[in-house]
Design a protein around this motif. Structure first.
Motif, mmCIF file in Angstrom:
data_model
loop_
_atom_site.group_PDB
_atom_site.id
_atom_site.type_symbol
_atom_site.label_atom_id
_atom_site.label_comp_id
_atom_site.label_asym_id
_atom_site.label_seq_id
_atom_site.Cartn_x
_atom_site.Cartn_y
_atom_site.Cartn_z
ATOM 1 N N ASP A 48 3.578 8.716 -9.979
ATOM 2 C CA ASP A 48 2.696 9.063 -11.094
ATOM 3 C C ASP A 48 2.326 7.875 -11.977
ATOM 4 O O ASP A 48 1.143 7.659 -12.254
ATOM 5 C CB ASP A 48 3.287 10.198 -11.925
ATOM 6 C CG ASP A 48 3.304 11.522 -11.156
ATOM 7 O OD1 ASP A 48 2.557 11.649 -10.157
ATOM 8 O OD2 ASP A 48 4.070 12.422 -11.546
ATOM 9 N N PRO A 49 3.295 7.066 -12.420
ATOM 10 C CA PRO A 49 2.898 5.917 -13.239
ATOM 11 C C PRO A 49 2.075 4.895 -12.449
ATOM 12 O O PRO A 49 1.162 4.275 -12.986
ATOM 13 C CB PRO A 49 4.205 5.302 -13.721
ATOM 14 C CG PRO A 49 5.307 6.089 -13.133
ATOM 15 C CD PRO A 49 4.743 7.209 -12.356
ATOM 16 N N ALA A 50 2.390 4.736 -11.161
ATOM 17 C CA ALA A 50 1.644 3.782 -10.339
ATOM 18 C C ALA A 50 0.199 4.224 -10.164
ATOM 19 O O ALA A 50 -0.738 3.433 -10.346
ATOM 20 C CB ALA A 50 2.318 3.622 -8.977
ATOM 21 N N VAL A 51 -0.013 5.489 -9.834
ATOM 22 C CA VAL A 51 -1.366 6.009 -9.647
ATOM 23 C C VAL A 51 -2.154 5.941 -10.950
ATOM 24 O O VAL A 51 -3.331 5.553 -10.962
ATOM 25 C CB VAL A 51 -1.325 7.451 -9.089
ATOM 26 C CG1 VAL A 51 -2.684 8.108 -9.141
ATOM 27 C CG2 VAL A 51 -0.788 7.451 -7.663
ATOM 28 N N ALA A 52 -1.521 6.292 -12.045
ATOM 29 C CA ALA A 52 -2.197 6.238 -13.342
ATOM 30 C C ALA A 52 -2.638 4.809 -13.657
ATOM 31 O O ALA A 52 -3.779 4.576 -14.086
ATOM 32 C CB ALA A 52 -1.284 6.774 -14.444
ATOM 33 N N PHE A 53 -1.752 3.847 -13.451
ATOM 34 C CA PHE A 53 -2.097 2.450 -13.717
ATOM 35 C C PHE A 53 -3.223 1.971 -12.805
ATOM 36 O O PHE A 53 -4.205 1.390 -13.262
ATOM 37 C CB PHE A 53 -0.869 1.551 -13.550
ATOM 38 C CG PHE A 53 -1.223 0.088 -13.553
ATOM 39 C CD1 PHE A 53 -1.505 -0.558 -14.746
ATOM 40 C CD2 PHE A 53 -1.291 -0.634 -12.369
ATOM 41 C CE1 PHE A 53 -1.854 -1.908 -14.753
ATOM 42 C CE2 PHE A 53 -1.630 -1.974 -12.370
ATOM 43 C CZ PHE A 53 -1.920 -2.622 -13.568
ATOM 44 N N LEU A 54 -3.083 2.202 -11.511
ATOM 45 C CA LEU A 54 -4.037 1.674 -10.542
ATOM 46 C C LEU A 54 -5.440 2.256 -10.685
ATOM 47 O O LEU A 54 -6.422 1.599 -10.345
ATOM 48 C CB LEU A 54 -3.529 1.903 -9.117
ATOM 49 C CG LEU A 54 -2.304 1.081 -8.722
ATOM 50 C CD1 LEU A 54 -1.772 1.551 -7.379
ATOM 51 C CD2 LEU A 54 -2.634 -0.411 -8.693
ATOM 52 N N ASN A 55 -5.556 3.470 -11.208
ATOM 53 C CA ASN A 55 -6.850 4.139 -11.268
ATOM 54 C C ASN A 55 -7.468 4.216 -12.657
ATOM 55 O O ASN A 55 -8.502 4.863 -12.839
ATOM 56 C CB ASN A 55 -6.725 5.548 -10.674
ATOM 57 C CG ASN A 55 -6.521 5.483 -9.185
ATOM 58 O OD1 ASN A 55 -7.282 4.844 -8.479
ATOM 59 N ND2 ASN A 55 -5.473 6.118 -8.713
ATOM 60 N N THR A 56 -6.853 3.563 -13.639
ATOM 61 C CA THR A 56 -7.371 3.566 -15.001
ATOM 62 C C THR A 56 -7.872 2.174 -15.348
ATOM 63 O O THR A 56 -7.205 1.183 -15.061
ATOM 64 C CB THR A 56 -6.259 3.979 -15.992
ATOM 65 O OG1 THR A 56 -5.763 5.262 -15.599
ATOM 66 C CG2 THR A 56 -6.780 4.051 -17.413
ATOM 67 N N ASP A 57 -9.049 2.100 -15.970
ATOM 68 C CA ASP A 57 -9.578 0.795 -16.376
ATOM 69 C C ASP A 57 -8.550 0.050 -17.216
ATOM 70 O O ASP A 57 -7.905 0.627 -18.091
ATOM 71 C CB ASP A 57 -10.865 0.959 -17.181
ATOM 72 C CG ASP A 57 -12.076 1.226 -16.298
ATOM 73 O OD1 ASP A 57 -11.993 0.983 -15.081
ATOM 74 O OD2 ASP A 57 -13.099 1.675 -16.836
ATOM 75 N N HIS A 58 -8.420 -1.233 -16.939
ATOM 76 C CA HIS A 58 -7.465 -2.094 -17.635
ATOM 77 C C HIS A 58 -8.271 -3.203 -18.294
ATOM 78 O O HIS A 58 -8.930 -3.998 -17.606
ATOM 79 C CB HIS A 58 -6.465 -2.656 -16.619
ATOM 80 C CG HIS A 58 -5.296 -3.329 -17.229
ATOM 81 N ND1 HIS A 58 -5.332 -4.638 -17.644
ATOM 82 C CD2 HIS A 58 -4.049 -2.875 -17.485
ATOM 83 C CE1 HIS A 58 -4.150 -4.970 -18.123
ATOM 84 N NE2 HIS A 58 -3.348 -3.911 -18.044
ATOM 85 N N ASP A 59 -8.248 -3.259 -19.631
ATOM 86 C CA ASP A 59 -9.074 -4.214 -20.370
ATOM 87 C C ASP A 59 -8.811 -5.662 -19.971
ATOM 88 O O ASP A 59 -9.748 -6.431 -19.769
ATOM 89 C CB ASP A 59 -8.878 -4.044 -21.883
ATOM 90 C CG ASP A 59 -9.447 -2.726 -22.398
ATOM 91 O OD1 ASP A 59 -10.333 -2.157 -21.729
ATOM 92 O OD2 ASP A 59 -8.998 -2.272 -23.459
ATOM 93 N N ALA A 60 -7.550 -6.053 -19.849
ATOM 94 C CA ALA A 60 -7.224 -7.442 -19.532
ATOM 95 C C ALA A 60 -7.707 -7.846 -18.137
ATOM 96 O O ALA A 60 -8.028 -9.011 -17.902
ATOM 97 C CB ALA A 60 -5.718 -7.669 -19.656
ATOM 98 N N LEU A 61 -7.756 -6.885 -17.223
ATOM 99 C CA LEU A 61 -8.214 -7.180 -15.864
ATOM 100 C C LEU A 61 -9.729 -7.015 -15.713
ATOM 101 O O LEU A 61 -10.320 -7.545 -14.788
ATOM 102 C CB LEU A 61 -7.502 -6.267 -14.858
ATOM 103 C CG LEU A 61 -6.001 -6.498 -14.699
ATOM 104 C CD1 LEU A 61 -5.379 -5.380 -13.871
ATOM 105 C CD2 LEU A 61 -5.742 -7.857 -14.054
ATOM 106 N N GLY A 62 -10.327 -6.251 -16.601
ATOM 107 C CA GLY A 62 -11.763 -6.046 -16.544
ATOM 108 C C GLY A 62 -12.209 -4.965 -15.574
ATOM 109 O O GLY A 62 -13.300 -5.034 -15.027
ATOM 110 N N GLY A 63 -11.370 -3.965 -15.346
ATOM 111 C CA GLY A 63 -11.748 -2.870 -14.457
ATOM 112 C C GLY A 63 -10.535 -2.129 -13.941
ATOM 113 O O GLY A 63 -9.430 -2.272 -14.474
ATOM 114 N N ARG A 64 -10.757 -1.318 -12.897
ATOM 115 C CA ARG A 64 -9.665 -0.566 -12.279
ATOM 116 C C ARG A 64 -8.814 -1.507 -11.435
ATOM 117 O O ARG A 64 -9.317 -2.164 -10.529
ATOM 118 C CB ARG A 64 -10.219 0.538 -11.376
ATOM 119 C CG ARG A 64 -10.725 1.740 -12.116
ATOM 120 C CD ARG A 64 -11.257 2.836 -11.196
ATOM 121 N NE ARG A 64 -10.434 3.061 -10.042
ATOM 122 C CZ ARG A 64 -10.840 2.904 -8.772
ATOM 123 N NH1 ARG A 64 -12.067 2.535 -8.512
ATOM 124 N NH2 ARG A 64 -10.022 3.147 -7.770
#
Length: 93
Positions: A48-64
């Motif tokens: 669950d935490p892995a899927v949430a992280f991998l599929n949610t936009d991340h500001d520092a990375l600039g996308g999913r």
């Protein structure tokens, strides 16, 4: 008005819930996608935490993160660095 019976090909169903939607991922992209998924699963404490992280936009990375890691080796390295620096929330302990 009588309609002719549908052809067997038109009514046949498969047991697969997946439908082909184009060309498959190139081998290198698929490998990076699997590797980043496994790393997130192991570092972040489960699915669950892995899927949430991998599929949610991340500001520092600039996308999913999953899309970024899959696209290139450099993207994979950036996402892997964020995952490795990740620490579990205090309330999870």
């Amino acid at each position: 008005m009588d309609q002719p019976p549908a052809s067997p090909a038109a009514t046949r169903r498969t047991n697969s819930p997946f439908r082909k939607r184009g060309t498959p991922l190139p081998t290198a992209d698929a490998r990076r996608q699997g590797d980043i998924s496994q790393l997130a699963y192991l570092q972040m404490g489960g699915r669950d935490p892995a899927v949430a992280f991998l599929n949610t936009d991340h500001d520092a990375l600039g996308g999913r993160p999953l899309a970024i890691a899959t696209a290139s080796a450099e993207g994979y390295a950036r996402v892997a660095g964020v995952i490795r620096a990740w620490t579990a929330p205090a309330d999870a302990a």
